[in-house]
Design a protein around this motif. Sequence first.
Motif, PDB file in Angstrom:
ATOM      1  N   ALA A  80       0.855  -1.196   0.000  1.00  0.00           N
ATOM      2  CA  ALA A  80       0.000   0.000   0.000  1.00  0.00           C
ATOM      3  C   ALA A  80       0.890   1.245   0.000  1.00  0.00           C
ATOM      4  CB  ALA A  80      -0.913   0.008   1.223  1.00  0.00           C
ATOM      5  N   ALA A  81       0.485   2.266  -0.751  1.00  0.00           N
ATOM      6  CA  ALA A  81       1.285   3.491  -0.825  1.00  0.00           C
ATOM      7  C   ALA A  81       0.432   4.663  -1.298  1.00  0.00           C
ATOM      8  CB  ALA A  81       2.443   3.291  -1.804  1.00  0.00           C
ATOM      9  N   TRP A  82       0.868   5.856  -0.929  1.00  0.00           N
ATOM     10  CA  TRP A  82       0.269   7.060  -1.504  1.00  0.00           C
ATOM     11  C   TRP A  82       0.688   7.127  -2.969  1.00  0.00           C
ATOM     12  CZ3 TRP A  82      -3.359   9.600   1.024  1.00  0.00           C
ATOM     13  CH2 TRP A  82      -3.370   9.574   2.414  1.00  0.00           C
ATOM     14  N   GLU A  83      -0.205   7.626  -3.818  1.00  0.00           N
ATOM     15  CA  GLU A  83       0.060   7.762  -5.249  1.00  0.00           C
ATOM     16  C   GLU A  83      -0.039   9.231  -5.620  1.00  0.00           C
ATOM     17  OE1 GLU A  83      -3.510   5.841  -6.238  1.00  0.00           O
ATOM     18  OE2 GLU A  83      -2.830   3.867  -5.646  1.00  0.00           O
ATOM     19  N   ASN A  84       0.505   9.595  -6.782  1.00  0.00           N
ATOM     20  CA  ASN A  84       0.309  10.954  -7.271  1.00  0.00           C
ATOM     21  C   ASN A  84      -1.155  11.141  -7.623  1.00  0.00           C
ATOM     22  OD1 ASN A  84       2.893  11.914  -7.004  1.00  0.00           O
ATOM     23  ND2 ASN A  84       3.509  11.337  -9.066  1.00  0.00           N
ATOM     24  N   GLY A  85      -1.726  12.184  -7.080  1.00  0.00           N
ATOM     25  CA  GLY A  85      -3.099  12.542  -7.414  1.00  0.00           C
ATOM     26  C   GLY A  85      -3.075  13.827  -8.217  1.00  0.00           C
ATOM     27  N   GLU A  86      -4.032  14.674  -8.012  1.00  0.00           N
ATOM     28  CA  GLU A  86      -4.099  15.956  -8.700  1.00  0.00           C
ATOM     29  C   GLU A  86      -3.256  16.986  -7.953  1.00  0.00           C
ATOM     30  OE1 GLU A  86      -5.636  16.726 -11.624  1.00  0.00           O
ATOM     31  OE2 GLU A  86      -6.003  14.587 -11.785  1.00  0.00           O
ATOM     32  N   PHE A  87      -2.181  17.409  -8.554  1.00  0.00           N
ATOM     33  CA  PHE A  87      -1.307  18.454  -8.039  1.00  0.00           C
ATOM     34  C   PHE A  87      -0.925  18.254  -6.578  1.00  0.00           C
ATOM     35  CE2 PHE A  87      -3.241  20.359 -11.782  1.00  0.00           C
ATOM     36  CZ  PHE A  87      -2.105  20.691 -12.467  1.00  0.00           C
ATOM     37  N   PHE A  88      -1.501  19.041  -5.669  1.00  0.00           N
ATOM     38  CA  PHE A  88      -1.080  19.022  -4.279  1.00  0.00           C
ATOM     39  C   PHE A  88      -1.650  17.845  -3.487  1.00  0.00           C
ATOM     40  CE2 PHE A  88      -0.466  23.431  -5.477  1.00  0.00           C
ATOM     41  CZ  PHE A  88       0.732  23.748  -4.862  1.00  0.00           C
ATOM     42  N   TYR A  89      -2.517  17.046  -4.108  1.00  0.00           N
ATOM     43  CA  TYR A  89      -3.254  16.029  -3.376  1.00  0.00           C
ATOM     44  C   TYR A  89      -2.813  14.618  -3.735  1.00  0.00           C
ATOM     45  CZ  TYR A  89      -6.140  20.163  -3.101  1.00  0.00           C
ATOM     46  OH  TYR A  89      -6.567  21.438  -2.912  1.00  0.00           O
ATOM     47  N   PRO A  90      -2.020  13.972  -2.888  1.00  0.00           N
ATOM     48  CA  PRO A  90      -1.724  12.564  -3.116  1.00  0.00           C
ATOM     49  C   PRO A  90      -3.017  11.756  -2.966  1.00  0.00           C
ATOM     50  CG  PRO A  90      -0.317  13.477  -1.401  1.00  0.00           C
ATOM     51  CD  PRO A  90      -1.370  14.480  -1.698  1.00  0.00           C
ATOM     52  N   ALA A  91      -3.062  10.612  -3.605  1.00  0.00           N
ATOM     53  CA  ALA A  91      -4.262   9.775  -3.536  1.00  0.00           C
ATOM     54  C   ALA A  91      -3.884   8.414  -2.964  1.00  0.00           C
ATOM     55  CB  ALA A  91      -4.870   9.596  -4.922  1.00  0.00           C
ATOM     56  N   PHE A  92      -4.889   7.732  -2.416  1.00  0.00           N
ATOM     57  CA  PHE A  92      -4.716   6.342  -2.035  1.00  0.00           C
ATOM     58  C   PHE A  92      -5.747   5.530  -2.800  1.00  0.00           C
ATOM     59  CE2 PHE A  92      -5.837   2.613   0.513  1.00  0.00           C
ATOM     60  CZ  PHE A  92      -4.624   1.962   0.417  1.00  0.00           C
ATOM     61  N   ARG A  93      -5.256   4.699  -3.705  1.00  0.00           N
ATOM     62  CA  ARG A  93      -6.124   3.886  -4.567  1.00  0.00           C
ATOM     63  C   ARG A  93      -7.212   4.726  -5.229  1.00  0.00           C
ATOM     64  NH1 ARG A  93      -6.101  -1.476  -0.654  1.00  0.00           N
ATOM     65  NH2 ARG A  93      -3.878  -1.823  -0.912  1.00  0.00           N
ATOM     66  N   GLY A  94      -6.800   5.892  -5.711  1.00  0.00           N
ATOM     67  CA  GLY A  94      -7.694   6.767  -6.448  1.00  0.00           C
ATOM     68  C   GLY A  94      -8.490   7.748  -5.610  1.00  0.00           C
ATOM     69  N   GLU A  95      -8.446   7.631  -4.312  1.00  0.00           N
ATOM     70  CA  GLU A  95      -9.214   8.519  -3.435  1.00  0.00           C
ATOM     71  C   GLU A  95      -8.316   9.614  -2.879  1.00  0.00           C
ATOM     72  OE1 GLU A  95     -12.285   8.402  -3.441  1.00  0.00           O
ATOM     73  OE2 GLU A  95     -12.835   6.337  -3.850  1.00  0.00           O
ATOM     74  N   GLU A  96      -8.732  10.866  -3.076  1.00  0.00           N
ATOM     75  CA  GLU A  96      -7.985  12.009  -2.543  1.00  0.00           C
ATOM     76  C   GLU A  96      -8.678  12.651  -1.352  1.00  0.00           C
ATOM     77  OE1 GLU A  96      -7.641  14.639  -5.845  1.00  0.00           O
ATOM     78  OE2 GLU A  96      -6.215  13.361  -6.889  1.00  0.00           O
ATOM     79  N   ALA A  97      -9.999  12.516  -1.281  1.00  0.00           N
ATOM     80  CA  ALA A  97     -10.740  13.266  -0.274  1.00  0.00           C
ATOM     81  C   ALA A  97     -11.619  12.408   0.625  1.00  0.00           C
ATOM     82  CB  ALA A  97     -11.598  14.333  -0.953  1.00  0.00           C
ATOM     83  N   ILE A  98     -11.841  11.148   0.266  1.00  0.00           N
ATOM     84  CA  ILE A  98     -12.671  10.286   1.108  1.00  0.00           C
ATOM     85  C   ILE A  98     -11.914   9.014   1.467  1.00  0.00           C
ATOM     86  CG2 ILE A  98     -14.846  11.194   0.198  1.00  0.00           C
ATOM     87  CD1 ILE A  98     -15.092   8.632  -1.457  1.00  0.00           C
ATOM     88  N   LEU A  99     -12.329   8.408   2.537  1.00  0.00           N
ATOM     89  CA  LEU A  99     -11.677   7.197   3.017  1.00  0.00           C
ATOM     90  C   LEU A  99     -11.953   6.045   2.060  1.00  0.00           C
ATOM     91  CD1 LEU A  99     -10.040   6.267   5.514  1.00  0.00           C
ATOM     92  CD2 LEU A  99     -12.208   5.491   6.496  1.00  0.00           C
ATOM     93  N   HIS A 100     -10.912   5.379   1.633  1.00  0.00           N
ATOM     94  CA  HIS A 100     -11.064   4.226   0.741  1.00  0.00           C
ATOM     95  C   HIS A 100     -11.740   3.085   1.505  1.00  0.00           C
ATOM     96  CE1 HIS A 100     -10.061   0.827  -1.822  1.00  0.00           C
ATOM     97  NE2 HIS A 100      -9.906   1.720  -2.790  1.00  0.00           N
ATOM     98  N   PRO A 101     -12.633   2.344   0.857  1.00  0.00           N
ATOM     99  CA  PRO A 101     -13.320   1.232   1.539  1.00  0.00           C
ATOM    100  C   PRO A 101     -12.375   0.193   2.153  1.00  0.00           C
ATOM    101  CG  PRO A 101     -14.423   1.721  -0.529  1.00  0.00           C
ATOM    102  CD  PRO A 101     -13.171   2.571  -0.487  1.00  0.00           C
ATOM    103  N   ASP A 102     -11.204  -0.024   1.564  1.00  0.00           N
ATOM    104  CA  ASP A 102     -10.244  -0.978   2.145  1.00  0.00           C
ATOM    105  C   ASP A 102      -9.774  -0.505   3.521  1.00  0.00           C
ATOM    106  OD1 ASP A 102     -10.464  -2.476  -0.166  1.00  0.00           O
ATOM    107  OD2 ASP A 102      -8.478  -1.951  -0.929  1.00  0.00           O
ATOM    108  N   VAL A 103      -9.552   0.793   3.656  1.00  0.00           N
ATOM    109  CA  VAL A 103      -9.114   1.357   4.939  1.00  0.00           C
ATOM    110  C   VAL A 103     -10.253   1.269   5.948  1.00  0.00           C
ATOM    111  CG1 VAL A 103      -8.173   3.379   6.124  1.00  0.00           C
ATOM    112  CG2 VAL A 103      -7.495   2.887   3.759  1.00  0.00           C
ATOM    113  N   ALA A 104     -11.462   1.602   5.497  1.00  0.00           N
ATOM    114  CA  ALA A 104     -12.625   1.533   6.383  1.00  0.00           C
ATOM    115  C   ALA A 104     -12.842   0.110   6.887  1.00  0.00           C
ATOM    116  CB  ALA A 104     -13.870   2.037   5.649  1.00  0.00           C
ATOM    117  N   GLU A 105     -12.709  -0.866   6.002  1.00  0.00           N
ATOM    118  CA  GLU A 105     -12.886  -2.267   6.410  1.00  0.00           C
ATOM    119  C   GLU A 105     -11.813  -2.676   7.417  1.00  0.00           C
ATOM    120  OE1 GLU A 105     -12.677  -6.698   4.430  1.00  0.00           O
ATOM    121  OE2 GLU A 105     -13.342  -5.045   3.175  1.00  0.00           O
ATOM    122  N   TRP A 106     -10.569  -2.298   7.163  1.00  0.00           N
ATOM    123  CA  TRP A 106      -9.461  -2.599   8.076  1.00  0.00           C
ATOM    124  C   TRP A 106      -9.727  -2.017   9.459  1.00  0.00           C
ATOM    125  CZ3 TRP A 106      -5.832   1.311   9.718  1.00  0.00           C
ATOM    126  CH2 TRP A 106      -4.702   0.823  10.395  1.00  0.00           C
ATOM    127  N   ALA A 107     -10.270  -0.788   9.487  1.00  0.00           N
ATOM    128  CA  ALA A 107     -10.523  -0.105  10.757  1.00  0.00           C
ATOM    129  C   ALA A 107     -11.839  -0.532  11.403  1.00  0.00           C
ATOM    130  CB  ALA A 107     -10.536   1.407  10.539  1.00  0.00           C
TER     131      ALA A 107
END
Length: 135
Positions: free
Chosen positions: A66-93
């Motif tokens: 798992a890693a942060w990815e390049n998103g739009e300019f100043f916003y890194p993304a995680f699996r395509g999500e820049e502003a909301i919690l990815h379902p994989d993270v929510a499930e883990w938590a």
Amino acid sequence: MNQRVKKLWVEALRSGEYQQGTGALKRYRELDFKADGTYGPVDPKDCTFCCLGVLTDLYIRETEGAAWENGEFFYPAFRGEEAILHPDVAEWAGIDTNPRLDLGEGSPSSRGGIAALNDGGETFTTIADLIEEQL
């Protein structure tokens, strides 16, 4: 909520390791635009996180591959999500992607969940207290 993850999250929010920001899971403060059209952070450690971004960062630290990815300019993304919690993270938590916390009648969370508390100006310390009490 997964109690081990809850403990990690609350400790991280209180640690001072993360600078609080709004509007995105993670945001770089300054970008370096290169002649070839690519860009990247001037300093990858110079960034801010929302409370859900802190949780995402903890997931990345604990999850192989798992890693942060390049998103739009100043916003890194995680699996395509820049502003909301990815379902994989929510499930883990063991939480919803935007859990609601009760600050009392009319609180921002009653309208938009934990992200609204963060973006509405509640401190990481206050959010950590609410997570500890309510999740």
